[in-house]
Design a protein around this motif. Structure first.
Motif, short mmCIF file in Angstrom:
data_model
loop_
_atom_site.label_atom_id
_atom_site.label_comp_id
_atom_site.label_asym_id
_atom_site.label_seq_id
_atom_site.Cartn_x
_atom_site.Cartn_y
_atom_site.Cartn_z
N PRO A 70 0.81 -1.23 0.00
CA PRO A 70 0.00 0.00 0.00
C PRO A 70 0.84 1.28 0.00
O PRO A 70 0.35 2.34 -0.37
N ILE A 75 3.84 3.99 -3.65
CA ILE A 75 3.20 5.05 -4.43
C ILE A 75 4.21 5.57 -5.45
O ILE A 75 5.31 5.99 -5.07
N LYS A 105 1.10 1.49 -6.89
CA LYS A 105 -0.07 2.22 -7.35
C LYS A 105 0.49 3.42 -8.12
O LYS A 105 1.27 4.20 -7.56
N PHE A 160 0.31 6.98 -10.16
CA PHE A 160 -0.43 8.24 -10.22
C PHE A 160 0.21 9.17 -11.24
O PHE A 160 1.43 9.17 -11.43
N PRO A 210 -6.52 5.18 -13.60
CA PRO A 210 -7.92 5.61 -13.49
C PRO A 210 -8.02 7.07 -13.05
O PRO A 210 -7.07 7.62 -12.48
N GLU A 246 -9.29 8.59 -10.61
CA GLU A 246 -9.02 8.92 -9.20
C GLU A 246 -7.53 8.88 -8.88
O GLU A 246 -7.14 9.23 -7.77
N GLN A 247 -6.68 8.49 -9.83
CA GLN A 247 -5.24 8.53 -9.61
C GLN A 247 -4.56 9.56 -10.50
O GLN A 247 -3.38 9.45 -10.82
N ILE A 290 -3.24 12.45 -2.60
CA ILE A 290 -2.78 11.09 -2.32
C ILE A 290 -2.63 10.88 -0.81
O ILE A 290 -3.00 9.84 -0.28
N ARG A 304 -0.02 10.41 0.88
CA ARG A 304 1.17 9.63 1.25
C ARG A 304 2.32 10.15 0.42
O ARG A 304 2.12 10.58 -0.72
N ARG A 305 3.51 10.01 0.95
CA ARG A 305 4.67 10.46 0.19
C ARG A 305 5.08 9.34 -0.79
O ARG A 305 5.21 8.19 -0.40
N ARG A 312 -7.04 10.90 7.56
CA ARG A 312 -6.15 9.99 6.84
C ARG A 312 -5.20 9.15 7.71
O ARG A 312 -4.87 8.02 7.33
N GLU A 339 -5.50 7.79 0.07
CA GLU A 339 -5.82 8.35 -1.25
C GLU A 339 -7.29 8.17 -1.61
O GLU A 339 -7.74 8.67 -2.62
N PHE A 370 -11.57 15.01 -6.61
CA PHE A 370 -10.68 13.98 -6.10
C PHE A 370 -10.87 12.63 -6.79
O PHE A 370 -9.91 11.88 -6.96
N ILE A 371 -12.09 12.30 -7.12
CA ILE A 371 -12.37 10.97 -7.66
C ILE A 371 -12.51 11.03 -9.19
O ILE A 371 -12.02 10.18 -9.90
N ARG A 426 -15.06 10.58 -10.97
CA ARG A 426 -16.13 9.73 -11.50
C ARG A 426 -17.33 9.93 -10.60
O ARG A 426 -17.17 10.14 -9.40
#
Lengths: 335, 335
Positions: free
Chosen positions: A64, A67, A185, A187, A208, A210-211, A254, A256-257, B198, B210, B253-254, B256
């Protein structure tokens, strides 16, 4: 037919062993990055991925937290002779002109429609901003999405005479797939418009909506007369995802770093610095456009995608610099 | 031992058949929503999921488009007697007081520290905003994250005397898991602070950072004296993810439109309207807090989580309304 459970299990075990062996052989034979020439850059990428994914590695990173962030223009697809979103905006002016008779006399639209680029560019950034406002605002997000989809399916690049989506870099597509196959994942973190990218990034990059992180204009929720709500795009900047905006965008979207970041210009410097400053193993990469024959060659003096400070910092800090001419066996899939 | 390939394959097929049968039986026995009482609400949820996931269904939705959004306060966890983030802010004032001797005389801090809630609340929202600014800004995002983690690991709810994370709704945890098992991607879309949620949503809800959308303050990228960049949280609102801000946040953010949305208050109305307005099958749900014994009972008159207009619209449009007293066999996991 009746069979002993033990026999079934032995058959199953044998079949699975054969399957695993076949997979192992196939993996060893199939280079996941065939468009990358063998050398220090390719090795830097694969060695990093192996370090952070191998069980028991001191640099192991749980899936997870894997990134990976990529700039878009000049990193995943071409950005010359102008950012493709600018080409889209110019084409939209032509498409919208019949609804705007006043553009026949109103600058910068008059000069753009007359292909009088000398007058158009004389007003510099002001002209481009007026065009962006006229072509990216005053409509619903759904209508804008459709306009992007229509354009991207038909518009052609002036030099290569191909769809703009044919000008994505094949080595980077392979890299995105390789990272995802290793639990990353992926982005996009781009200075380009978020609503311009999202309609097609899933199909083209496997990324997608959302990324996708990008620049944005304010949108406003309105209840339509038919009781159906819409989001209207306003001519007001909300967020510029460039330069020091990139770490801000990464944190906002996101949360997260990243441990892996790829860019190609000074607008990516802070994203790379932010990635580098985290604890544990990190990968920072820059695409250096060095191949005028197959693509374009530009860096410190370019008005599009200038690479100057980030090139110096990459060299000083030992980040990975892709030299397209040297490191990419193929630039585009159709070569 | 040498065996015929045909025999191996038959053994494999037989083993797989047994496995599939076992899975089928296990699924039929294991209710994925055991804390939901049988009835119209539970059936509405499962019937919707079956409609959009069954191969060949006219309402089938491909997995990448199965976006489900959930409000947080009052939908996934309790929000009484005050939003938990407000409790966090109040506790932070006590924790930070030694570094702020001026708070001994400066309002609203003086009255808050003296537990003089009459004076504190006399200034209404202004007091709360001053506390939020003092406790949520002027530090790095990393430091704020650590403050949230420290608090959430130790602070207790005044009525239940339990960790705040023990006050998540067990039926909603089951629903999140059930949706994910059916290929949905679950998001939080909350009026609460994105940086407050988060640090713990992945562990508690299985929702990674995310996939958390929330309200935010401006952050600023600064290069530290040690050459390490930081993001500073400023005392300036960037985005309020509430009311008509929720569809805006979802779009930003998403990117969609969700097909499944759950809220509990008027602040969720536009998110539900936005979800409802898409094409194809959609699910809109509201949690109605009706159980003063096990949790709290409140709706149209509540200052926290008011549910008034959205309750009327849900009834008029046939959205699903969860009556906690009737529909949830268990509210919290520890009951």
């Amino acid at each position: 037919m009746r069979r002993q459970p033990a026999l079934i299990l032995r058959g199953l075990a044998a079949a699975l062993s054969l399957l695993l062996l076949a997979c192992h052989v196939a993996l060893a034979q199939n280079d996941p990055l065939p468009s990358w020439n063998d050398g220090a850059v390719k090795t830097a990428v694969t060695a990093f991925v192996e370090r952070v994914t191998a069980d028991g590695s001191s640099d192991f990173v749980p899936a997870p937290e894997r990134i990976a962030v990529f700039d878009n223009d000049g990193t995943l697809w071409c950005e010359q002779p102008v950012y493709f979103q600018v080409a889209f905006a110019f084409d939209r002016v032509s498409a919208l002109a019949p609804q705007h008779p006043e553009w026949k006399t109103e600058e910068p639209f008059r000069s753009l429609l007359a292909k009088d680029m000398k007058t158009f560019t004389a007003n510099g950034e002001k002209s481009v901003l007026a065009v962006i406002a006229a072509t990216h605002a005053g409509m619903t997000t759904d209508d804008f999405r459709q306009a992007v989809l229509d354009w991207i399916a038909t518009a052609k690049h002036p030099r290569f005479n191909r769809l703009y989506t044919d000008l994505v870099y094949q080595p980077m597509l392979e890299l995105l797939g390789y990272l995802r196959a290793n639990g990353f994942k992926t982005f996009i973190v781009s200075g380009g418009g978020i609503e311009f990218m999202r309609p097609w990034t899933e199909k083209i990059y496997g990324i997608p909506p959302e990324q996708v992180v990008g620049s944005s204009a304010v949108t406003q929720f309105d209840m339509g007369a038919d009781g159906k709500p819409v989001l209207m795009k306003l001519a007001k900047t909300e967020f510029v995802d460039d330069g020091s905006g990139k770490p801000v965008g990464i944190n906002r979207f996101i949360g997260r770093r990243p441990i892996f970041a790829f860019g190609n210009s000074d607008g990516d410097l802070q994203m790379l610095q932010w990635t580098a400053a985290g604890a544990g193993a990190r990968f920072m990469g820059l695409v250096h456009h060095t191949d005028a024959e197959r693509e374009y060659a530009y860096d410190r003096q370019s008005s599009v995608g200038r690479l100057d400070k980030a090139l110096d910092e990459a060299a000083a800090r030992g980040w990975t610099i892709v030299d397209i001419k040297r490191d990419w066996g193929r630039v585009f899939a159709w070569e």
